[in-house]
Motif scaffolding. Structure first.
Motif, PDB file in Angstrom:
ATOM      1  N   UNK A  49      40.242 -53.264  23.102  1.00  0.00           N
ATOM      2  CA  UNK A  49      41.052 -54.584  22.732  1.00  0.00           C
ATOM      3  C   UNK A  49      42.398 -54.631  23.745  1.00  0.00           C
ATOM      4  N   UNK A  50      42.883 -53.244  23.778  1.00  0.00           N
ATOM      5  CA  UNK A  50      44.478 -53.378  24.360  1.00  0.00           C
ATOM      6  C   UNK A  50      44.207 -52.661  25.897  1.00  0.00           C
ATOM      7  N   UNK A  51      42.879 -52.116  26.218  1.00  0.00           N
ATOM      8  CA  UNK A  51      42.935 -51.589  27.812  1.00  0.00           C
ATOM      9  C   UNK A  51      43.082 -52.483  28.624  1.00  0.00           C
ATOM     10  N   UNK A  52      42.253 -53.720  28.660  1.00  0.00           N
ATOM     11  CA  UNK A  52      42.632 -54.446  29.695  1.00  0.00           C
ATOM     12  C   UNK A  52      44.040 -55.119  29.928  1.00  0.00           C
ATOM     13  N   UNK A  53      44.855 -54.865  28.929  1.00  0.00           N
ATOM     14  CA  UNK A  53      46.157 -55.386  29.099  1.00  0.00           C
ATOM     15  C   UNK A  53      46.953 -54.354  30.062  1.00  0.00           C
ATOM     16  N   UNK A  56      44.882 -54.282  34.217  1.00  0.00           N
ATOM     17  CA  UNK A  56      45.054 -55.474  35.304  1.00  0.00           C
ATOM     18  C   UNK A  56      43.533 -55.548  35.856  1.00  0.00           C
ATOM     19  N   UNK A  57      43.640 -55.634  37.112  1.00  0.00           N
ATOM     20  CA  UNK A  57      42.413 -55.689  38.077  1.00  0.00           C
ATOM     21  C   UNK A  57      41.767 -54.523  38.767  1.00  0.00           C
ATOM     22  N   UNK A  58      42.502 -53.295  38.179  1.00  0.00           N
ATOM     23  CA  UNK A  58      41.925 -51.956  38.869  1.00  0.00           C
ATOM     24  C   UNK A  58      40.442 -51.883  38.751  1.00  0.00           C
ATOM     25  N   UNK A  59      40.019 -52.490  37.505  1.00  0.00           N
ATOM     26  CA  UNK A  59      38.235 -52.244  37.638  1.00  0.00           C
ATOM     27  C   UNK A  59      37.461 -52.870  38.576  1.00  0.00           C
ATOM     28  N   UNK A  91      37.765 -44.919  35.350  1.00  0.00           N
ATOM     29  CA  UNK A  91      38.613 -45.040  34.171  1.00  0.00           C
ATOM     30  C   UNK A  91      38.947 -46.284  33.846  1.00  0.00           C
ATOM     31  N   UNK A  92      39.158 -47.192  34.661  1.00  0.00           N
ATOM     32  CA  UNK A  92      39.250 -48.738  34.766  1.00  0.00           C
ATOM     33  C   UNK A  92      38.173 -49.273  34.292  1.00  0.00           C
ATOM     34  N   UNK A  93      36.844 -48.934  35.123  1.00  0.00           N
ATOM     35  CA  UNK A  93      35.686 -49.648  34.688  1.00  0.00           C
ATOM     36  C   UNK A  93      35.135 -49.150  33.235  1.00  0.00           C
ATOM     37  N   UNK A 246      27.137 -58.568  37.400  1.00  0.00           N
ATOM     38  CA  UNK A 246      28.221 -58.605  37.879  1.00  0.00           C
ATOM     39  C   UNK A 246      28.950 -60.120  38.340  1.00  0.00           C
ATOM     40  N   UNK A 247      30.149 -60.233  38.582  1.00  0.00           N
ATOM     41  CA  UNK A 247      31.502 -58.928  38.471  1.00  0.00           C
ATOM     42  C   UNK A 247      31.707 -58.197  37.016  1.00  0.00           C
ATOM     43  N   UNK A 248      31.237 -58.857  36.295  1.00  0.00           N
ATOM     44  CA  UNK A 248      31.169 -58.488  34.977  1.00  0.00           C
ATOM     45  C   UNK A 248      30.571 -56.877  34.746  1.00  0.00           C
ATOM     46  N   UNK A 249      31.203 -56.182  33.933  1.00  0.00           N
ATOM     47  CA  UNK A 249      30.502 -54.754  33.979  1.00  0.00           C
ATOM     48  C   UNK A 249      30.478 -54.180  32.403  1.00  0.00           C
ATOM     49  N   UNK A 250      29.273 -53.531  32.034  1.00  0.00           N
ATOM     50  CA  UNK A 250      29.081 -52.934  30.831  1.00  0.00           C
ATOM     51  C   UNK A 250      28.692 -51.419  30.864  1.00  0.00           C
ATOM     52  N   UNK A 251      28.713 -50.812  29.815  1.00  0.00           N
ATOM     53  CA  UNK A 251      28.259 -49.425  29.908  1.00  0.00           C
ATOM     54  C   UNK A 251      26.798 -49.305  30.556  1.00  0.00           C
TER      55      UNK A 251
END
Length: 321
Positions: A49-53, A56-59, A91-93, A246-251
């Motif tokens: 929930x809080x990580x994407x804040x 930013x766009x590092x992933x 880490x970001x991904x 892609x460009x979405x990403x999941x485990x």
């Protein structure tokens, strides 16, 4: 003592009963495995929930000069777990993938829980033809493997997160329908239900006020276990290339993208796979604890010291000398 004042003995008995009844929080702290599982799941939820804040766009930010860089402390926080073949921070991904994976698993479980439980309670309370029709529909859905249905539907239609949530929710409805039907069928003959029916309480209010609160702990325990299955199914579909795109990403997608670099860059595949394992194992352990904690006949097990539980697991404490 006046007539309006309650007896002192009654107050003492009530106070001792309240003190003797352990809280859920206290029982969770006594079970170390369940406490660790709760901490892990809470951490995963907060990261999602809080990580994407913070990232930013590092992933999605590419740096070919940092391609396949091993985990290191010299590259800052975002280089702590290394980079992938395009130089993107692991880490970001992982943080972004956590949000994507939970955004599929949680809505699918909640939708199937709400729909299946509602139909199951309604069918189990009324019985007769309604119960038979609901159970036959559940049997038809269960006759097809859920993973196979998801593969066929997502192959025919466009793979997307919304389609993935819908197909997973539909295939998991029978699990809650059968559980809720069994609970309602057993509770509809209870004395308090007969009393509510005698006083003219509508059926929907009896289900909502009297049957649902008793069946809800069991349904939530099933939902916790089903969350593991749904998350593993999403990861499997993403690994096969018909889940998250892609460009979405999941485990699961991260595991698929890094499998060809397993010998040279193990962290690309191992880290998201480890995240899947930790999350599912934590949810399974917490579900096992919740099943005991919500059962009045088994709750006493969690009140014993951890060293005494294996030896006295079969006899309630009040029956021991």
């Amino acid at each position: 003592m006046t007539r309006d004042e309650p007896p002192v003995e009654d107050e003492a008995v009530a106070s001792s009963a309240r003190n003797a009844r352990p809280s859920r929080w206290r029982m969770l702290r006594r079970d170390r495995a369940a406490a660790v599982g709760a901490v892990v799941l809470t951490a995963v939820a907060l990261v999602a929930v809080l990580g994407p804040l913070f990232i930013n766009d590092r992933a999605q930010r590419q740096d070919l000069d940092a391609s396949l860089r091993a985990p290191s402390l010299s590259d800052g926080v975002y280089g702590l777990l290394g980079t992938d073949v395009l130089g993107r921070s692991m880490v970001a991904r992982l943080i972004e993938a956590a949000g994507t994976t939970l955004s599929v698993a949680v809505p699918a479980v909640l939708c199937s829980l709400a729909i299946g439980s509602g139909i199951g309670l309604w069918a189990g309370y009324h019985g007769g033809r309604r119960e038979s029709v609901a159970m036959r529909i559940a049997d038809v859905i269960l006759s097809f493997p859920s993973l196979l249905i998801a593969v066929v539907v997502l192959y025919v239609f466009q793979p997307s997160a919304l389609n993935l949530v819908l197909i997973l929710a539909v295939t998991r409805i029978p699990v809650y329908l059968r559980t809720a039907r069994a609970e309602a069928a057993e509770l509809r003959s209870r004395l308090f239900v007969d009393a509510a029916r005698t006083f003219g309480t509508p059926s929907r209010m009896i289900i909502y006020r009297h049957i649902l609160p008793i069946a809800l702990p069991t349904l939530l325990t099933v939902a916790t276990l089903d969350f593991c299955f749904v998350m593993l199914t999403e990861s499997s579909l993403s690994f096969l290339g018909i889940g998250i795109q892609p460009p979405d990403v999941s485990w699961g997608l991260m595991v698929a993208q890094g499998r060809q670099y397993l010998q040279t860059a193990w962290w690309i595949t191992v880290l998201p796979g480890l995240a899947i394992v930790l999350t599912t194992v934590s949810a399974t352990v917490l579900a096992a604890w919740a099943r005991i904690a919500t059962d009045p006949a088994q709750r006493w097990r969690l009140t014993l010291p951890s060293k005494r539980r294996p030896a006295q697991a079969a006899v309630p404490p009040e029956t021991t000398p």
